[in-house]
Design an enzyme around this catalytic site. Sequence first.
Site, PDB file in Angstrom:
ATOM      1  N   ASP A   1       0.837  -1.185   0.077  1.00  0.00           N
ATOM      2  CA  ASP A   1       0.048   0.130   0.152  1.00  0.00           C
ATOM      3  C   ASP A   1       0.922   1.232  -0.040  1.00  0.00           C
ATOM      4  O   ASP A   1       1.678   1.428   1.175  1.00  0.00           O
ATOM      5  CB  ASP A   1      -0.968   0.174   1.299  1.00  0.00           C
ATOM      6  CG  ASP A   1      -2.126   1.149   1.170  1.00  0.00           C
ATOM      7  OD1 ASP A   1      -2.271   1.728   0.212  1.00  0.00           O
ATOM      8  OD2 ASP A   1      -2.713   1.086   2.017  1.00  0.00           O
TER       9      ASP A   1
ATOM     10  N   ASP B   1      -2.727   2.551  -6.119  1.00  0.00           N
ATOM     11  CA  ASP B   1      -1.909   2.567  -5.097  1.00  0.00           C
ATOM     12  C   ASP B   1      -1.619   1.167  -4.307  1.00  0.00           C
ATOM     13  O   ASP B   1      -1.008   1.476  -3.250  1.00  0.00           O
ATOM     14  CB  ASP B   1      -2.189   3.875  -4.346  1.00  0.00           C
ATOM     15  CG  ASP B   1      -3.386   3.693  -3.398  1.00  0.00           C
ATOM     16  OD1 ASP B   1      -4.244   3.179  -3.722  1.00  0.00           O
ATOM     17  OD2 ASP B   1      -3.614   4.301  -2.258  1.00  0.00           O
ATOM     18  N   GLU B   2      -2.254   0.145  -4.417  1.00  0.00           N
ATOM     19  CA  GLU B   2      -2.023  -1.054  -3.799  1.00  0.00           C
ATOM     20  C   GLU B   2      -2.254  -2.311  -4.649  1.00  0.00           C
ATOM     21  O   GLU B   2      -3.095  -2.200  -5.674  1.00  0.00           O
ATOM     22  CB  GLU B   2      -3.173  -1.040  -2.708  1.00  0.00           C
ATOM     23  CG  GLU B   2      -4.685  -1.040  -2.871  1.00  0.00           C
ATOM     24  CD  GLU B   2      -5.777  -1.146  -1.899  1.00  0.00           C
ATOM     25  OE1 GLU B   2      -5.246  -1.882  -0.923  1.00  0.00           O
ATOM     26  OE2 GLU B   2      -6.681  -0.387  -2.023  1.00  0.00           O
TER      27      GLU B   2
ATOM     28  N   CYS C   1     -38.665  -0.413 -17.525  1.00  0.00           N
ATOM     29  CA  CYS C   1     -39.389  -1.499 -18.164  1.00  0.00           C
ATOM     30  C   CYS C   1     -39.391  -2.819 -17.231  1.00  0.00           C
ATOM     31  O   CYS C   1     -38.478  -2.873 -16.317  1.00  0.00           O
ATOM     32  CB  CYS C   1     -37.926  -1.982 -19.219  1.00  0.00           C
ATOM     33  SG  CYS C   1     -38.047  -3.316 -20.086  1.00  0.00           S
TER      34      CYS C   1
ATOM     35  N   CYS D   1     -36.538  -5.682 -18.159  1.00  0.00           N
ATOM     36  CA  CYS D   1     -35.284  -5.716 -17.576  1.00  0.00           C
ATOM     37  C   CYS D   1     -34.913  -4.787 -16.750  1.00  0.00           C
ATOM     38  O   CYS D   1     -33.687  -4.618 -16.066  1.00  0.00           O
ATOM     39  CB  CYS D   1     -34.518  -5.557 -18.969  1.00  0.00           C
ATOM     40  SG  CYS D   1     -34.685  -4.084 -19.730  1.00  0.00           S
TER      41      CYS D   1
ATOM     42  N   HIS E   1     -36.252  -0.084 -27.617  1.00  0.00           N
ATOM     43  CA  HIS E   1     -36.264  -1.126 -26.534  1.00  0.00           C
ATOM     44  C   HIS E   1     -37.358  -1.968 -26.631  1.00  0.00           C
ATOM     45  O   HIS E   1     -37.083  -3.356 -26.360  1.00  0.00           O
ATOM     46  CB  HIS E   1     -36.316  -0.314 -25.341  1.00  0.00           C
ATOM     47  CG  HIS E   1     -35.801  -1.269 -24.077  1.00  0.00           C
ATOM     48  ND1 HIS E   1     -34.356  -1.419 -23.731  1.00  0.00           N
ATOM     49  CD2 HIS E   1     -36.788  -1.762 -23.140  1.00  0.00           C
ATOM     50  CE1 HIS E   1     -34.495  -2.262 -22.598  1.00  0.00           C
ATOM     51  NE2 HIS E   1     -35.703  -2.291 -22.189  1.00  0.00           N
TER      52      HIS E   1
ATOM     53  N   HIS F   1     -36.963  -6.361 -27.107  1.00  0.00           N
ATOM     54  CA  HIS F   1     -37.553  -7.431 -26.370  1.00  0.00           C
ATOM     55  C   HIS F   1     -38.545  -8.448 -27.299  1.00  0.00           C
ATOM     56  O   HIS F   1     -38.521  -9.422 -27.148  1.00  0.00           O
ATOM     57  CB  HIS F   1     -38.369  -7.093 -25.167  1.00  0.00           C
ATOM     58  CG  HIS F   1     -37.548  -6.432 -24.006  1.00  0.00           C
ATOM     59  ND1 HIS F   1     -36.627  -7.274 -23.401  1.00  0.00           N
ATOM     60  CD2 HIS F   1     -37.495  -5.226 -23.438  1.00  0.00           C
ATOM     61  CE1 HIS F   1     -36.071  -6.615 -22.387  1.00  0.00           C
ATOM     62  NE2 HIS F   1     -36.427  -5.257 -22.433  1.00  0.00           N
TER      63      HIS F   1
END
Length: 697
Positions: A107, A198-199, A612, A615, A630, A634
């Site tokens: 780290d 950073d790790e 919707c 979905c 859309h 479907h």
Amino acid sequence: MAKGESSGDTSRPWQSYHTAYTNAKAGMEGVDKEKVQRIVYEMSKGSKYFENEERKMAFIKQKIENMRAHCAKLTASDISHYQKVADKRILELEVTRDLKRIWLHVDMDAFYAAVETLSNPSLKGKPVAVGSMSMISTANYEARKFGVRAAMPGFIARKLCPQLIFVPTDFEKYTHYSDLTRKVFQRYDPNFVAASLDEAYLNITNVCTERGIAAEEVAEEIRRSVYEETGLTCSAGVAPNRLLAKVCSDINKPNGQFVLPNNRMAVMTFISSLPYGSILLQIGGIGKVTEHLLKDVFGITTCEEMLEKRGFLCALFSRSSADFFLSVGLGLGGTETPEARLRKSISNERTFSATDNEALLHQKLADLADMLSADMKREGVWGRTLTLKLKTASFEVRTRAVTLQRFICSSEDILKHAAKLLKAELPISLRLIGLRMSQLNEDSDGAPSDPTQKTLSNFIMSRDSTGRNMDDPVSCGSDHSDGHFLIKPELTDNYEKSHTDFRDALNCNEVSDPTNGTCNFHNKNDTTEETSGSPENKSGAKADTFEIMRGQQVSYEAESAKVINGDTFSLSGQLEGGGLDGVNKTAKLFDDGAVSSSNQKEQDLWVDDYKCSLCGVELPPSFVEERQEHSDFHFAERLQKEESDCNPRNLTLSQRFTQKDRVTSQSKQKKKQKLSPRGGNHLPIDMFFVKKRSENL
């Protein structure tokens, strides 16, 4: 906590005010915590943030009360039962303990601030914060001594530390130094796992074995190499698994390391001395709510106490949550190198001072679109689902998404759709905007990642699987094994005339395979008459069956027409005007009915006229074109599912036609012997084709 009354001392309400700003971080050990809490409380009180914290705290309190009520209902036999369940799970989890591997977590120390100090040596030894008055990304250790930390608003940090120096973020610079550190990590573990800029996690088991050195030496060597390559310091933690390695890397920060031996007794001793927050708050998905539940409901303040209260944990939490808490109490964590997984989404977001200036918000959105596009191009990905994240001035978080019918990557396309989503929310005052692209495709050409999935464009195209244009009758070959309509060269004239009539009647551009779900011109007898060479076959295609793709699919036959998706209409045995003109008029009637039914289904598709129901994608009513696309998506998806099923009720259209021909062949022969009950000058469609065949003979 947001309300001072909960502390029991109304004269010092800040003592109960705990936020991300007041949580301890490396380098804040000697900070006057009560002073920080008081300043944060006073600077926040009355703000939208403060009100949001009150709402969240009220929610936490309600959860605590509910869980206490459930806990009070547990009988002695219940507790005994769950105690046995917990003991059994502990034995099962203990079997999975792996002490053969050595994991190292690296780290970087105050990474962003350290990079800025490296670039500008005059900042060395001074309290520095990377960010702005709105939000701080990182604070160096000199600033942390005053209680300044990441995720804190700059104006609060300035109150805690008047001499604080602000430096704007420069991610291009941070990415450069991150790449240098990763080159070092790769020398020790080619499959290292980068957790952020950073790790990283490194499996140093092989390095220790092959070189015959201790894990402590490897950690020192890596830290030294990182400093030589970058001029930056880092801290390291070594342990038998990744969870513990991360905890260990935080113990001797900055520029230090801690090694936990691969020994069960050492692990259990180490765990028993840790507050539960030392582990839980460093793992994704665990935060303030869980912290309050464990402490206020069960009285758990250490990891060791998780095992002592294991019966209650198994009784009141789900199986997966209980297993997680027990694993933490046992010091268990991941030991295998995670398999490389395809990226599922890519995103960025920016925080700024709250504003309702639409021009400024649009500019922020444009900048995010440019950044997201650049990131996608760098990763070589395209996406279909764009999500807009908004945080209002009152800290309410909203997300709006749109799923497109094609993959996009350019900033212009991203901004076009993101701007529509934002426009639907205006007027609004925002303090954060984010964009996320999901449903990614790794191919740079933007084609669907699943080769078996048809796009809507391909779904209605007139080309067959070999790329031949069905508008060209000469290009239609003699082999109809692919299911396409068959035209012999000598039937070109008849085909062109009938094809043109059908195309005009249906307002379609092409005729194609029924399995593609487009407008279809189908000869029901071509499978038998093609090779017979009979005069009937030479008269041209028998146009008694076709389909319409208008949000519905319609099959016309001699005496009935059936909407494939469940809506059924009747068609008399004779078509007005006879021949194709009659078909055209009847097609128009059905087309009008199909549109009406399609409009009703369009309304049923959207829950609350926004989301919707299939979905969950959210599209406001103003997105007329996108909502239609859309819905079509479907519909096409459902048709493909029907075609792929082996169930006789869900055969492909060509199979259904063939099967139905066999069942109704005898009845149709009888119907050809009589006229329609309507009488008059109109001929049934069957008699029309009989008459046409006779004329051609």
